[in-house]
Motif scaffolding. Structure first.
Motif, PDB file in Angstrom:
ATOM      1  N   ILE A 299      10.689  -6.824   8.611  1.00 50.19           N
ATOM      2  CA  ILE A 299      11.601  -6.768   7.283  1.00 50.19           C
ATOM      3  C   ILE A 299      12.873  -6.866   7.798  1.00 50.19           C
ATOM      4  O   ILE A 299      13.791  -7.651   7.109  1.00 50.19           O
ATOM      5  CB  ILE A 299      11.562  -5.359   6.726  1.00 50.19           C
ATOM      6  CG1 ILE A 299      10.243  -4.996   6.246  1.00 50.19           C
ATOM      7  CG2 ILE A 299      12.518  -5.294   5.591  1.00 50.19           C
ATOM      8  CD1 ILE A 299       9.943  -5.960   5.094  1.00 50.19           C
TER       9      ILE A 299
ATOM     10  N   LEU B 154       6.955  -5.191  -0.081  1.00 51.37           N
ATOM     11  CA  LEU B 154       7.672  -3.988  -0.708  1.00 51.37           C
ATOM     12  C   LEU B 154       7.310  -2.708  -0.190  1.00 51.37           C
ATOM     13  O   LEU B 154       7.940  -1.683  -0.007  1.00 51.37           O
ATOM     14  CB  LEU B 154       7.235  -3.974  -2.131  1.00 51.37           C
ATOM     15  CG  LEU B 154       7.879  -5.036  -3.055  1.00 51.37           C
ATOM     16  CD1 LEU B 154       7.574  -4.981  -4.413  1.00 51.37           C
ATOM     17  CD2 LEU B 154       9.379  -5.068  -3.130  1.00 51.37           C
ATOM     18  N   LYS B 155       5.965  -2.536   0.190  1.00 47.22           N
ATOM     19  CA  LYS B 155       5.209  -1.347   0.890  1.00 47.22           C
ATOM     20  C   LYS B 155       5.870  -1.051   2.107  1.00 47.22           C
ATOM     21  O   LYS B 155       6.202  -0.050   2.720  1.00 47.22           O
ATOM     22  CB  LYS B 155       3.911  -1.520   0.864  1.00 47.22           C
ATOM     23  CG  LYS B 155       3.212  -0.688   1.783  1.00 47.22           C
ATOM     24  CD  LYS B 155       1.633  -0.696   2.191  1.00 47.22           C
ATOM     25  CE  LYS B 155       1.049   0.568   2.785  1.00 47.22           C
ATOM     26  NZ  LYS B 155      -0.184   0.175   3.096  1.00 47.22           N
TER      27      LYS B 155
ATOM     28  N   MET C 228       3.693 -10.272  -1.663  1.00 48.51           N
ATOM     29  CA  MET C 228       4.907  -9.436  -1.851  1.00 48.51           C
ATOM     30  C   MET C 228       4.911  -8.000  -2.060  1.00 48.51           C
ATOM     31  O   MET C 228       5.763  -7.137  -1.799  1.00 48.51           O
ATOM     32  CB  MET C 228       5.380  -9.892  -3.505  1.00 48.51           C
ATOM     33  CG  MET C 228       6.620  -9.119  -4.148  1.00 48.51           C
ATOM     34  SD  MET C 228       8.192  -9.422  -3.100  1.00 48.51           S
ATOM     35  CE  MET C 228       8.544 -11.074  -3.362  1.00 48.51           C
ATOM     36  N   GLN C 229       3.592  -7.632  -2.551  1.00 50.98           N
ATOM     37  CA  GLN C 229       3.326  -5.997  -2.413  1.00 50.98           C
ATOM     38  C   GLN C 229       3.474  -5.401  -0.928  1.00 50.98           C
ATOM     39  O   GLN C 229       3.988  -4.354  -0.851  1.00 50.98           O
ATOM     40  CB  GLN C 229       1.677  -5.906  -2.938  1.00 50.98           C
ATOM     41  CG  GLN C 229       1.721  -5.950  -4.383  1.00 50.98           C
ATOM     42  CD  GLN C 229       0.272  -5.720  -4.770  1.00 50.98           C
ATOM     43  OE1 GLN C 229      -0.452  -5.805  -4.087  1.00 50.98           O
ATOM     44  NE2 GLN C 229       0.166  -5.307  -6.247  1.00 50.98           N
TER      45      GLN C 229
ATOM     46  N   LEU D  66       9.026  -2.297   3.248  1.00 47.55           N
ATOM     47  CA  LEU D  66      10.633  -2.346   2.974  1.00 47.55           C
ATOM     48  C   LEU D  66      11.162  -0.940   3.570  1.00 47.55           C
ATOM     49  O   LEU D  66      10.826   0.156   3.192  1.00 47.55           O
ATOM     50  CB  LEU D  66      10.812  -2.686   1.657  1.00 47.55           C
ATOM     51  CG  LEU D  66      12.248  -3.176   1.444  1.00 47.55           C
ATOM     52  CD1 LEU D  66      12.664  -4.400   1.947  1.00 47.55           C
ATOM     53  CD2 LEU D  66      12.527  -3.192  -0.157  1.00 47.55           C
TER      54      LEU D  66
END
Length: 390
Positions: free
Chosen positions: A292, A5-6, A1-2, A8
């Motif tokens: 993404i 998000l990075k 998940m990290q 994204l």
């Protein structure tokens, strides 16, 4: 998940949204025709849309996440067109058997690795020319739609030019936004009225096995999907320099078709047009962060499928000229890149040109689409040039 998000980015998320918009709006009418030819009623037709949306959504999301590349899948539009003209004489349960049979053939092709081995034999200039030919019609669509709706499309073209010079990453989003705002203003806000609200419902039908239908419809459905969809789909990935293994992707689309066929998921494959939107520079400058767009497309496809008729009605409300212009503008960079690659090698230039022209012509023989024949004829020209120009 990290890591997600990075990586994204707004542009990649919007590329996924645009891909879903174009995927639904450009060909959902053909799906309705295929469902009608299969004998589907209103409830079963909604189940088709839901199964197709769910299948595309799950494969886009999880394959993109696993391979960290923008893996975009789609329903087989040429396959739907084939079904619309071929299913009239068989029962709906027989049609479900046809879908499963075609899915099994696709799964076997992927597991065996045959498709990937054949694709490796295609020279890059020939493959690039074929892809440019596939996308060429969408580029022309910008200007043919200009004739049918000049003010709307001219505004979108002007937006493209301005934003391309100022902030290229957001050019497709800007064009889409301007198109929607213009269409809303012109309709005085009535564009999205009378859109039904609510989720659809799946309808499961057990298959029957009709040998004549399996051979007469199932085999052509498999061939059309592989030649018209998967070959260009792989070429998009290779032209964007993604070396994702092809065989597992083909296998997963085949397995998805088998599982969702009783609900109406007739055929899944690698996308070409929408994949080009999600894998180009306008999606993100860093190729490693473009996956993404695949995750985004997966989420939007799943939502669209679950919403069933509501989303279909929503996408159908957009002016066709707007959809054509957005699709063409989103693909301009990809068309240019592939034309450059196709014409860069002196030995391959004329064979690549032949491939491009045959593919762009849209000719079809024995039910097999022009993309396949473009590669075949271009390959023959290239082989002849190599043998007799030494």
């Amino acid at each position: 998940m990290q890591s997600i998000l990075k990586d994204l980015s707004f542009s990649a998320v919007m590329a996924g949204l645009v891909a879903v918009l174009i995927g639904f709006a450009s060909s959902v009418a053909i799906i309705f025709q295929a469902a009608k030819a299969a004998g589907a009623d209103v409830h079963i037709t909604v189940s088709w849309i839901m199964a197709l949306g769910l299948g595309m959504g799950l494969t886009c999301f999880f394959l993109s996440l696993w391979y960290k590349t923008p893996v975009i899948t789609a329903w087989s539009t040429p396959g739907a067109a084939l079904l619309a003209t071929s299913l009239g004489s068989i029962s709906y349960a027989d049609a479900i058997g046809v879908f499963i049979f075609a899915g099994v053939l696709t799964l076997l092709t992927g597991v065996s690795g045959v498709f990937e081995k054949l694709m490796r034999l295609v020279p890059v200039p020939i493959a690039s020319a074929m892809l440019a030919g596939v996308l060429f019609e969408f580029g022309l669509g910008i200007f043919t739609s200009l004739k049918s709706d000049p003010y709307l499309v001219a505004t979108m073209i002007a937006t493209y030019l301005v934003i391309k010079l100022i902030s290229p990453r957001y050019v497709v989003l800007a064009v889409l936004t301007v198109g929607i705002v213009y269409a809303l203003a012109r309709s005085h806000g009535a564009l999205f009225t009378n859109i039904p609200v609510g989720l659809g419902q799946f309808v499961w039908v057990w298959p029957q096995w009709n040998l004549g239908a399996l051979l007469g419809v199932g085999v052509p459905l498999f061939i059309v999907t592989m030649t018209s969809q998967n070959i260009p789909g792989v070429t998009v990935m290779r032209s964007s320099r993604y070396n994702t293994p092809v065989s597992p992707l083909i296998s997963w689309t085949g397995l998805t078709s088998i599982v969702l066929a009783p609900l109406g998921g007739f055929a899944f494959n690698l996308a070409a047009i929408t994949a080009a939107i999600c894998s180009g520079d306008d999606c993100h400058k860093d190729p490693k962060r473009r996956y993404i767009a695949g995750l985004s497309a997966g989420i939007f496809y799943t939502a669209a499928g679950l919403a069933g008729t509501s989303v279909v009605a929503l996408f159908s409300a957009f002016p066709q000229a707007m959809v054509a212009a957005v699709a063409g503008i989103a693909l301009l960079g990809t068309i240019a890149m592939n034309l450059k690659s196709a014409m860069s090698d002196d030995m391959c230039r004329e064979p690549a040109l032949v491939t491009f022209l045959v593919t762009a012509s849209g000719v079809s023989f024995f039910g097999v689409a022009s993309a396949f024949w473009g590669i075949i004829l271009g390959g023959i020209f290239l082989l002849a040039f190599k043998l007799f120009k030494r």
